[in-house]
Scaffold this motif. Structure first.
Motif, PDB file in Angstrom:
ATOM      1  N   UNK A  66       0.827  -1.211   0.000  1.00  0.00           N
ATOM      2  CA  UNK A  66       0.000   0.000   0.000  1.00  0.00           C
ATOM      3  C   UNK A  66       0.858   1.256   0.000  1.00  0.00           C
ATOM      4  N   UNK A  67       1.947   1.259   0.764  1.00  0.00           N
ATOM      5  CA  UNK A  67       2.821   2.434   0.807  1.00  0.00           C
ATOM      6  C   UNK A  67       3.395   2.733  -0.578  1.00  0.00           C
ATOM      7  N   UNK A  68       3.830   1.706  -1.286  1.00  0.00           N
ATOM      8  CA  UNK A  68       4.373   1.915  -2.631  1.00  0.00           C
ATOM      9  C   UNK A  68       3.281   2.315  -3.607  1.00  0.00           C
ATOM     10  N   UNK A  69       2.105   1.703  -3.491  1.00  0.00           N
ATOM     11  CA  UNK A  69       0.999   2.036  -4.382  1.00  0.00           C
ATOM     12  C   UNK A  69       0.583   3.493  -4.228  1.00  0.00           C
ATOM     13  N   UNK A  70       0.581   3.985  -2.991  1.00  0.00           N
ATOM     14  CA  UNK A  70       0.199   5.367  -2.726  1.00  0.00           C
ATOM     15  C   UNK A  70       1.325   6.345  -3.020  1.00  0.00           C
ATOM     16  N   UNK A  71       2.459   5.845  -3.467  1.00  0.00           N
ATOM     17  CA  UNK A  71       3.582   6.735  -3.740  1.00  0.00           C
ATOM     18  C   UNK A  71       4.253   7.250  -2.489  1.00  0.00           C
ATOM     19  N   UNK A  72       4.153   6.499  -1.366  1.00  0.00           N
ATOM     20  CA  UNK A  72       4.754   6.937  -0.096  1.00  0.00           C
ATOM     21  C   UNK A  72       5.688   5.868   0.461  1.00  0.00           C
ATOM     22  N   UNK A  73       6.675   5.400  -0.319  1.00  0.00           N
ATOM     23  CA  UNK A  73       7.564   4.343   0.190  1.00  0.00           C
ATOM     24  C   UNK A  73       8.417   4.801   1.354  1.00  0.00           C
ATOM     25  N   UNK A  74       8.548   6.128   1.555  1.00  0.00           N
ATOM     26  CA  UNK A  74       9.400   6.626   2.642  1.00  0.00           C
ATOM     27  C   UNK A  74       8.778   6.425   4.020  1.00  0.00           C
ATOM     28  N   UNK A  75       7.507   5.977   4.092  1.00  0.00           N
ATOM     29  CA  UNK A  75       6.873   5.765   5.386  1.00  0.00           C
ATOM     30  C   UNK A  75       7.560   4.658   6.176  1.00  0.00           C
ATOM     31  N   UNK A  76       8.198   3.736   5.498  1.00  0.00           N
ATOM     32  CA  UNK A  76       8.950   2.675   6.161  1.00  0.00           C
ATOM     33  C   UNK A  76      10.300   2.559   5.479  1.00  0.00           C
ATOM     34  N   UNK A  77      11.235   1.892   6.127  1.00  0.00           N
ATOM     35  CA  UNK A  77      12.557   1.733   5.544  1.00  0.00           C
ATOM     36  C   UNK A  77      13.286   0.563   6.170  1.00  0.00           C
ATOM     37  N   UNK A  78      14.587   0.497   5.909  1.00  0.00           N
ATOM     38  CA  UNK A  78      15.407  -0.602   6.393  1.00  0.00           C
ATOM     39  C   UNK A  78      16.539  -0.063   7.248  1.00  0.00           C
ATOM     40  N   UNK A  79      16.916  -0.828   8.249  1.00  0.00           N
ATOM     41  CA  UNK A  79      17.955  -0.408   9.179  1.00  0.00           C
ATOM     42  C   UNK A  79      18.902  -1.569   9.443  1.00  0.00           C
ATOM     43  N   UNK A  80      20.193  -1.357   9.156  1.00  0.00           N
ATOM     44  CA  UNK A  80      21.178  -2.409   9.374  1.00  0.00           C
ATOM     45  C   UNK A  80      21.631  -2.426  10.823  1.00  0.00           C
TER      46      UNK A  80
END
Length: 688
Positions: free
Chosen positions: A135-149
């Motif tokens: 849903x985040x990618x579909x809405x054009x808001x991929x920055x709502x979540x991310x990855x952390x090493x």
């Protein structure tokens, strides 16, 4: 340029490179039609980490990125970081959401370090995460979540820039899905593998393009128009498969559209479930869904107007079960101070066992080298051939969070202990909220006597009411409590845990002394006379030690109190207030069936007549008092500024101000603001 080794154990996420933050502009879902080499589930192509300088000050060069890419293959992916360093080796299986494969280092333009990409395979058991990403990618808001090493490595501090340059990566513990990445970790495109396509002859793939990575974009506003791709010279079996693929793609578009519109709708959940049941697992047009949602809203509005539906509370849909890293850390602080935790939502939270562990978990400074606020540079670390070693963590908490998290838990503990402290004075006083520190005035209106007789054809006579006013001004009470760097380094958790309790006792005792001081000190009140007087003007001071007879005399004196018009108002005392020295005497006087010491065992009329209250703040061993119920008549009023009855705890944690800068000290301030006055003498009586 000189470099000196230092260690900081902090957790990182993925969003900054070089000098400028990295912005991921891709917001499209890509449907890749290729072999399914990793089985069921979902796959998404991600950027694990961007080269350059992260938000937490760590610098990843080309060599570090290549090491991370090599270590990333088959690494676990968890939902959020571990709660503490001790949990790294014992992560719960319920936290596992997938794993990484096909990791590779992507070189950047000339002079740029590039980034590390990989495919994140998400397990079917973690379908909630897939729905969130989708849903985040579909809405054009991929920055709502991310990855952390979550790394274990070595670095050196560049004194010229202050950057922590990574010199070696020893271990990659995990790469976790978080809410606020710090080193450029982001979702790029979603991959859907279709194993059935592997059986097609080479060159006959219906959407074949270079490198076998065919795409069809789904924008953030999906439509339900059919795919009109030209198909020529395709065998019958391939044509059937293409038709199935088209239908499946349209079905997925419909599901995405349905979930997006339901999440945006303000309909109650039962109505959403009904709409979802009508549209799931079938193809539909967007106009059909919009018509259904509009009709449901119209129906709910009409039912509400007609009074058939009340309190249904339209609420935005939210993703439940998601707990942020900061909430987990705060819960560990709360557990450290023996506070209750919402285990139903947070699970079994392990409290920090030492202040050192808490400080290192939040700041990453496991050696406490950086000082309380990172402003000092004390101590050295054991060295490896690459420099000091420690946890490199890109989490969504910072060094400044430590004082806030600690202060929040201390404040909760302070309120819990304060509210547990006996406050029986509240039974015989009135509590009022006041807005400011200006003088408070409580007007005491006069009273009418008997109503006058009005003769026939005669006018009514006018009378007036007199009044007086009791006044007081609120005062501020409090203290500063410093927590030194030495206390944290010495790991003196026992001492720090005692601070809230000590402050709670001090605040509760100070307020009780203030209230009981009105009784014990016999202050002058609104009419300029002492509160208790023998005879006029108040007639509320006796001269006998506490006994059944003396208590009866006090009751009679209160019954004889009059209003402004001289009419007896017949007050009855409700509470007997005594010092600890008279506790047992008060029990005998109020709970004996017979008059104590009576030769004829006379009936005790004071049995259960009043409720004893024992106050350690009363220091006279002979004084005793009667008080009426404040709901029947005014007695003493205590006003709290802003209605804040409980004391409050504040934190001074600015690294460049006050003791935090000059002495490495965190300062906590306890503040309690209130005032009060006797508003009517008639509801109070003193025995001696």
């Amino acid at each position: 340029m000189t470099q000196h080794p230092h260690q900081v154990g902090a957790r990182f996420t993925s969003t900054a490179a070089s000098q400028q933050p990295i912005t991921i502009t891709e917001a499209h879902i890509i449907e890749r039609l290729a072999d399914a080499s990793v089985g069921a589930g979902h796959a998404v192509r991600v950027t694990v980490i961007q080269g350059g300088r992260s938000k937490n000050g760590f610098v990843y060069d080309q060599a570090a990125l290549r090491q991370i890419a090599a270590l990333l293959e088959d690494t676990h992916a968890y939902a959020d970081h571990s709660r503490s360093e001790a949990d790294l080796q014992t992560r719960s299986v319920r936290d596992v959401v997938g794993f990484y494969h096909d990791a590779e280092y992507i070189a950047g333009p000339a002079g740029q370090p590039g980034h590390v990409d990989a495919t994140l395979h998400i397990f079917e058991a973690a379908n909630w995460l897939w729905t969130l990403i989708n849903e985040a990618c579909t809405l054009g808001r991929p920055e709502l979540i991310g990855l952390s090493v979550d790394l274990f490595g070595a670095w050196q501090v560049n004194e010229a820039t202050g950057a922590k340059e990574i010199s070696a990566i020893h271990t990659l513990n995990s790469c976790d899905v978080v809410t606020r990445p710090s080193a450029g970790g982001a979702f790029r495109r979603i991959l859907h593998a279709e194993s059935s396509l592997s059986s097609l002859p080479e060159g006959e793939h219906p959407m074949a393009e270079q490198h076998n990575t065919q795409t069809s974009e789904i924008t953030s506003s999906p439509s339900i128009t059919p795919i009109d791709a030209p198909i020529t010279s395709t065998p019958a079996i391939a044509t059937q498969k293409i038709d199935r693929l088209r239908e499946e793609l349209q079905r997925q578009r419909c599901e995405l559209l349905l979930e997006r519109r339901l999440s945006e709708s303000i309909l109650p959940e039962p109505v959403k479930s009904q709409v979802r049941g009508r549209f799931q697992q079938r193809l539909f047009e967007e106009q059909e869904l919009e018509h259904e949602l509009s009709a449901a809203l119209t129906m709910m509005a009409q039912l509400t107007r007609d009074g058939l539906v009340r309190g249904h509370g339209y609420e935005k849909a939210s993703i439940t079960g998601m707990v942020s890293e900061a909430e987990k850390v705060q819960a560990s602080f709360d557990a450290m101070f023996d506070l209750e935790i919402d285990t139903g939502r947070l699970g079994n939270v392990r409290g920090f066992t030492s202040i050192r562990e808490a400080y290192a978990r939040v700041t990453g400074d496991s050696s406490l080298q950086g000082g309380i606020s990172g402003s000092s540079q004390l101590g050295q670390l054991p060295m490896s051939p690459f420099g000091p070693t420690g946890f490199i963590s890109e989490a969504d908490v910072t060094t400044a969070s430590f004082s806030y998290l600690l202060g929040s838990s201390m404040n909760k503990r302070l309120l819990k202990d304060y509210q547990a402290w006996p406050a029986e004075w509240m039974k015989f006083v009135s509590i009022a909220p006041i807005r400011d520190f200006k003088q408070q005035s409580r007007v005491r209106m006069g009273a009418f006597g008997s109503l006058a007789i009005v003769p026939e054809d005669s006018p009514y006579q006018s009378i007036t009411l007199g009044d007086s006013a009791a006044t007081y001004v609120a005062q501020k009470r409090g203290n500063l409590v410093p927590i030194s760097r030495e206390a944290i380094i010495n790991d003196d958790l026992h001492a720090i845990k005692q601070i809230p309790g000590k402050l709670a006792v001090a605040a509760a005792y100070t307020l009780a002394e203030f209230v009981y001081g009105f009784l014990a000190n016999n202050p002058s009140i609104y009419d300029g006379q002492p509160l208790f007087t023998t005879g006029a003007p108040h007639n509320n001071l006796g001269a006998q030690a506490l006994s059944t007879l003396a208590l009866q005399q006090g009751v009679t004196a209160m019954r004889e109190q009059t209003n402004f018009a001289g009419k007896r108002i017949g007050l009855r005392p409700r509470y007997l207030i005594v010092p600890p020295e008279l506790e047992w005497t008060s029990m005998v006087v109020t709970k004996s069936a017979g008059v104590p010491g009576s030769p004829n065992n006379d009936i005790n009329p004071m049995l259960g007549y009043v409720q004893p209250i024992v106050s350690p703040q009363l220091t006279s061993s002979t004084q005793w008092f009667l008080a009426a119920d404040p709901r029947e008549i005014d007695t003493i009023e205590v006003g709290f500024v802003g209605g804040q009855v409980n004391p409050a705890l504040f934190i001074q944690d600015q690294p460049m101000l006050g003791l935090n800068f000059t002495q490495d000290v965190l300062t906590f301030k306890c503040r309690h603001e209130y005032g009060g006055a006797t508003t009517d003498f008639r509801g109070l009586y003193r025995g001696v």
